[in-house]
Design an enzyme around this catalytic site. Structure first.
Site, PDB file in Angstrom:
ATOM      1  N   TRP A 356      43.562  54.062  42.463  1.00  0.00           N
ATOM      2  CA  TRP A 356      44.149  54.026  41.245  1.00  0.00           C
ATOM      3  C   TRP A 356      43.243  53.753  40.043  1.00  0.00           C
ATOM      4  O   TRP A 356      43.366  54.093  38.949  1.00  0.00           O
ATOM      5  CB  TRP A 356      45.402  53.357  41.047  1.00  0.00           C
ATOM      6  CG  TRP A 356      45.276  52.050  40.966  1.00  0.00           C
ATOM      7  CD1 TRP A 356      44.488  51.007  41.874  1.00  0.00           C
ATOM      8  CD2 TRP A 356      45.716  50.728  40.009  1.00  0.00           C
ATOM      9  NE1 TRP A 356      44.226  49.619  41.520  1.00  0.00           N
ATOM     10  CE2 TRP A 356      45.199  49.755  40.444  1.00  0.00           C
ATOM     11  CE3 TRP A 356      46.586  51.132  38.933  1.00  0.00           C
ATOM     12  CZ2 TRP A 356      45.634  48.448  39.563  1.00  0.00           C
ATOM     13  CZ3 TRP A 356      46.950  50.135  38.022  1.00  0.00           C
ATOM     14  CH2 TRP A 356      46.261  48.702  38.463  1.00  0.00           C
ATOM     15  N   ASP A 357      41.968  53.263  40.591  1.00  0.00           N
ATOM     16  CA  ASP A 357      41.167  52.949  39.616  1.00  0.00           C
ATOM     17  C   ASP A 357      40.846  53.843  38.573  1.00  0.00           C
ATOM     18  O   ASP A 357      40.597  53.934  37.358  1.00  0.00           O
ATOM     19  CB  ASP A 357      39.887  52.464  40.414  1.00  0.00           C
ATOM     20  CG  ASP A 357      39.754  51.546  41.189  1.00  0.00           C
ATOM     21  OD1 ASP A 357      40.919  51.248  41.747  1.00  0.00           O
ATOM     22  OD2 ASP A 357      39.110  50.837  41.559  1.00  0.00           O
ATOM     23  N   GLU A 499      47.746  42.234  44.198  1.00  0.00           N
ATOM     24  CA  GLU A 499      47.506  42.389  45.588  1.00  0.00           C
ATOM     25  C   GLU A 499      47.752  40.974  46.326  1.00  0.00           C
ATOM     26  O   GLU A 499      47.600  40.892  47.504  1.00  0.00           O
ATOM     27  CB  GLU A 499      46.489  43.200  45.909  1.00  0.00           C
ATOM     28  CG  GLU A 499      46.559  44.521  45.558  1.00  0.00           C
ATOM     29  CD  GLU A 499      45.130  45.173  45.707  1.00  0.00           C
ATOM     30  OE1 GLU A 499      45.358  46.573  45.882  1.00  0.00           O
ATOM     31  OE2 GLU A 499      44.106  44.715  45.789  1.00  0.00           O
ATOM     32  N   LYS A 613      46.251  37.819  41.332  1.00  0.00           N
ATOM     33  CA  LYS A 613      45.049  38.368  41.471  1.00  0.00           C
ATOM     34  C   LYS A 613      44.277  39.273  40.118  1.00  0.00           C
ATOM     35  O   LYS A 613      43.512  38.909  39.616  1.00  0.00           O
ATOM     36  CB  LYS A 613      44.889  39.434  42.489  1.00  0.00           C
ATOM     37  CG  LYS A 613      43.836  40.364  42.954  1.00  0.00           C
ATOM     38  CD  LYS A 613      43.764  41.090  43.997  1.00  0.00           C
ATOM     39  CE  LYS A 613      42.195  41.677  44.341  1.00  0.00           C
ATOM     40  NZ  LYS A 613      42.367  42.786  45.420  1.00  0.00           N
ATOM     41  N   GLN A 614      45.136  40.165  39.554  1.00  0.00           N
ATOM     42  CA  GLN A 614      44.744  40.609  38.260  1.00  0.00           C
ATOM     43  C   GLN A 614      45.982  41.075  37.546  1.00  0.00           C
ATOM     44  O   GLN A 614      47.087  40.877  38.006  1.00  0.00           O
ATOM     45  CB  GLN A 614      44.191  42.003  38.957  1.00  0.00           C
ATOM     46  CG  GLN A 614      45.168  42.803  39.673  1.00  0.00           C
ATOM     47  CD  GLN A 614      44.240  44.170  40.241  1.00  0.00           C
ATOM     48  OE1 GLN A 614      43.518  44.787  39.729  1.00  0.00           O
ATOM     49  NE2 GLN A 614      44.537  44.750  41.312  1.00  0.00           N
TER      50      GLN A 614
END
Length: 791
Positions: A356-357, A499, A613-614
């Site tokens: 998906w980046d 994640e 995580k992000q």
């Protein structure tokens, strides 16, 4: 050590330098200084070999599965850059003797790698070495190399082996069957190999020209062959002040190239084409070929994008040029059947797969800067629709469920099943993302929406875009689970962008993006029923849209969308996140290496903590504010600010994707100083001083994020429900900013200071845009003063 300040005069802020040879930290420069053109990716290993080096040459799209129990990956095709150099019969290495004035530089402006140093042999002989290398942007199949050696003190014999070495692997996995090897005219080398599973032929040709004191030598080299390898050996005697020069040119062609990927293909055609290209290139020579390469970069990249920053910190300008350089060489602009790899073509990390980046972090640059490449990357997703449909069927759903990791479009899901070691159990951890990290289907739908609104490319939508959006909406409608007690639809057992949280219910990002995907499908269906009923009829025959439309209408408004809490306006990341245990994250927030939390806890334990995580929930505010949902009260600035200050302290930024999103949002809520510090941290993911962050390859999404943080964040350029908005908030360190974007078919020049904005419409076609709630129209050039200023 990496330096950014060695470029002078016209090359100021264009040079990334390594100022000290460090044999234990080779990966950093190999990755961040890698060369490429979207077709080829060449990792910048030194010519002479070292123990901890990684030598990679990739060709986009040549995926292969080495063994049945492994996943498909981009194979490491061969090594054409290695030179086994001997000085008076002894192996040359910078680990012996004495090295002086060492410098290795990536010239971003010319896309050239240069290495220069003075070396004293163990016997006291002093030599000057210089190496040059480029991967052509003018001829995608061409690699050029030069080596200069000058004797500064004594008579010396220089000998070296140069050729094509296909004794390469991907961390031990061999992908090729051996093919023909030949030497022509004692100067040109041919090597053919074929992938063992996907049966892709690769033809590599190299030519050599050796000069001493500018005169080509007439002595023939020794010719050698061994298994998967062919090379030439030269022996040159130099007197004091004599100079030897090697010019090596290489061409690479594959049967996956579009011109050969047809029923009339045979390998002889490929061999003839590659050799013909090499012969023509050899006639032109390195210098002429390099000049054409430089002109291609100047015309197609630097004169087209025109991104300039006047900053108190000159590094900022270099970092943005680094971003443009890397974005250029990672994108397979030549072929819409290929996507962008998470490590680009700079290393074996993530096996060359697309995530998906691309849609969320890389594609926006191309949408606003080079729409033709953006269209190609989205067409790649269309070619993957059959694989997405197959994945949905395998998991019991309808529609298109896109792979979490994608390779060749027909490969379908290619996520590995097992990953890192569990530090508690000692077993390999199961990778769940290929099964339950499903938001990518909505991410692709969002990217198509963004592309269409910015470019107005109706042809793409008619042929590709609508079908993807409708089919992903069909998937989400089948994915929804009815909760009888609450009388609403849930999405259970997923992984969101964070994640560190597996098997959660109602991940806010996933639910909202699924809702957006379905609502978008409803809008487009209703629009096409009115404006293009023949297209709807055609798509209905394929997708049964009449039934799907009724299902969307029934289910959309009953999807559970996590609401801001009354006491603090925080939107729950999922059903349990806000109830989890809070721990002290200080040492992880201050970590020098990513994912240090795994040294203390395994995934199951991390799943029980309030640690992220992000960017997850926060990413919603950035994405959905661009859509027709932008006026939803749940996405207001007040709610955005509350969520930012709740989740950011709990976010470790253990994914390189995270910092840019946080930078943009920090700027949105007026914390420009924090936004700038996050921007700088994003630039340092690859460029920074730590020498092991890029060993597996550069971080493609983070590099896209550098551009996003500057353009969407500080310049304030956004799509908002089909309209262009420009709400600048430049950091105090920046005096002005200049860039070019594309908006609905024409380039728009933009110049910003802390309180003025100039907009120039290149094609004189009137545009409408908004600056801090004020509407402006322009069909030529306009200068505007705005009140935000610096904070």
């Amino acid at each position: 050590m990496i330096s950014y300040s060695l470029g002078k005069e016209e090359l100021e802020n264009w040079i990334v330098s390594e100022t000290e040879f460090q044999p234990d930290s080779l990966g950093k420069a190999e990755a961040i200084m890698h060369l490429g053109n979207g077709y080829l990716g060449l990792r910048s290993a030194t010519e002479e070999p070292y123990m901890k080096e990684t030598r990679n040459l990739f060709v986009a799209g040549t995926f292969n599965k080495a063994e049945e129990n492994e996943v498909t990956e981009l194979p490491n095709i061969a090594d054409v850059t290695r030179l086994d150099i001997r000085v008076d019969g002894e192996r040359f290495s910078l680990e012996i003797g004495k090295t002086k004035d060492y410098i290795r530089q990536l010239n971003l402006k010319y896309a050239e790698l240069i290495r220069i140093f003075e070396w004293t042999s163990p016997k006291g002989k002093v030599l000057q070495f210089e190496f040059k290398r480029f991967v052509s942007l003018d001829n995608l199949h061409l690699i050029g190399m030069k080596m200069f050696v000058k004797s500064l003190s004594d008579p010396v014999q220089i000998s070296f082996d140069s050729g094509i070495d296909a004794q390469m692997s991907n961390s031990g996995s061999q992908h090729f069957l051996e093919g023909e090897r030949r030497i022509f005219d004692k100067k040109k080398i041919l090597l053919v190999q074929t992938t063992n599973q996907s049966k892709i032929d690769v033809v590599i040709n190299s030519s050599h020209k050796v000069l001493v004191n500018d005169q080509e030598i007439t002595d023939y080299p020794a010719m050698n062959m061994s298994r998967r390898k062919v090379w030439l050996t030269y022996n040159i005697n130099l007197q004091p002040n004599d100079k030897m020069e090697l010019e090596k040119l290489t061409t690479v062609y594959t049967s996956r190239d579009k011109e050969f990927d047809n029923t009339e293909y045979n390998i002889q055609l490929l061999m003839d084409k590659s050799l013909e290209d090499l012969r023509n290139s050899s006639i032109k020579g390195y210098d002429s070929l390099f000049q054409s390469h430089k002109e291609a970069w100047n015309y197609s990249i630097w004169n087209a994008y025109k991104l300039e920053i006047n900053s108190e910190n000159p590094y900022d300008q270099l970092a943005l040029r680094f971003s443009l350089y890397q974005l250029t060489i990672m994108a397979p602009a030549h072929d819409e059947r290929m996507g962008v790899a998470a490590k680009a073509l700079s290393g074996e990390g993530y096996k060359g797969h697309s995530f998906w980046d691309t849609e969320i972090f890389i594609l926006p640059f191309f949408i606003f800067s080079n729409p033709a490449i953006a269209k190609s990357l989205l067409t790649y997703r269309y070619y993957g629709l059959e694989g997405a449909r197959e994945k949905a069927r395998e998991n019991g759903y309808s529609g298109a469920m896109f792979p979490w990791e994608a390779a060749w479009p027909t490969d379908g899901e290619v996520t590995p099943k097992l990953g890192d070691i569990d530090i508690v159990t000692g077993k390999q951890t199961k990778i769940w993302s290929g099964v339950i990290e499903q938001h990518i289907s909505a991410d692709i739908a969002f990217a198509i929406y963004q592309y269409f609104n910015v470019t107005a490319d109706q042809e793409f939508m008619d042929h590709y875009g609508y079908e993807i959006i409708f089919d992903t909406a069909i998937f989400w409608a089948s994915r929804l689970e009815w909760n009888e007690r609450k009388q609403e639809y849930h999405i259970n057992n997923v992984i969101g962008p964070d994640e560190y949280k597996e098997h959660v219910n109602n991940n806010a990002f996933t639910n909202y993006m699924a809702f957006f995907n379905i609502k978008l499908a409803i809008r487009y269906y209703e629009t096409l029923m009115k404006d293009n009923p023949s297209l709807i009829e055609k798509l209905t025959m394929k997708l049964d849209l009449k039934t799907a439309y009724k299902t969307w209408q029934t289910k959309a408004e009953k999807i559970y969308l996590p609401q801001p809490r009354e006491q603090d306006l925080v939107i729950p990341q999922d059903d349990t996140y806000l109830k989890l245990k809070e721990i002290d994250l200080t040492k992880y927030k201050n970590q020098e290496k990513l994912r240090t939390i795994y040294l203390y806890y395994n995934p199951q334990q991390i799943n029980t903590f309030q640690v992220t995580k992000q960017a997850d929930t926060l990413l919603l505010f950035y994405l959905l504010r661009q859509t027709f949902l932008h006026e939803d009260i749940k996405l207001s600035n007040e709610v955005k600010e509350a969520n930012f200050y709740y989740y950011e302290p709990k976010t470790l930024h253990d994914s390189s994707l995270s910092l840019a999103t946080h930078s943009i949002l920090a700027n949105d809520i007026g914390d420009t100083d924090f936004a700038y510090s996050l921007f700088r941290k994003a630039t340092e993911v690859d460029l920074g001083p730590l020498m092991n962050t890029s060993d597996d390859g550069i971080h493609a999404a983070s590099i896209g994020g550098i551009w996003k943080a500057a353009v969407f964040g500080f310049a304030g350029i956004r799509l908002v429900d089909g309209k262009l908005t420009i709400n600048p908030k430049l950091p105090k360190q920046w005096n002005h900013m200049k860039l070019t974007i594309h908006w609905q078919g024409q380039p728009i020049g933009i110049f910003l200071t802390d309180n003025t904005l100039s907009v120039k419409v290149e094609h004189k076609k009137k545009i409408e845009f908004e600056v801090y709630d004020q509407i402006y129209y322009c069909d030529d050039e306009i200068n505007i003063e705005y009140e935000y200023g610096k904070r």
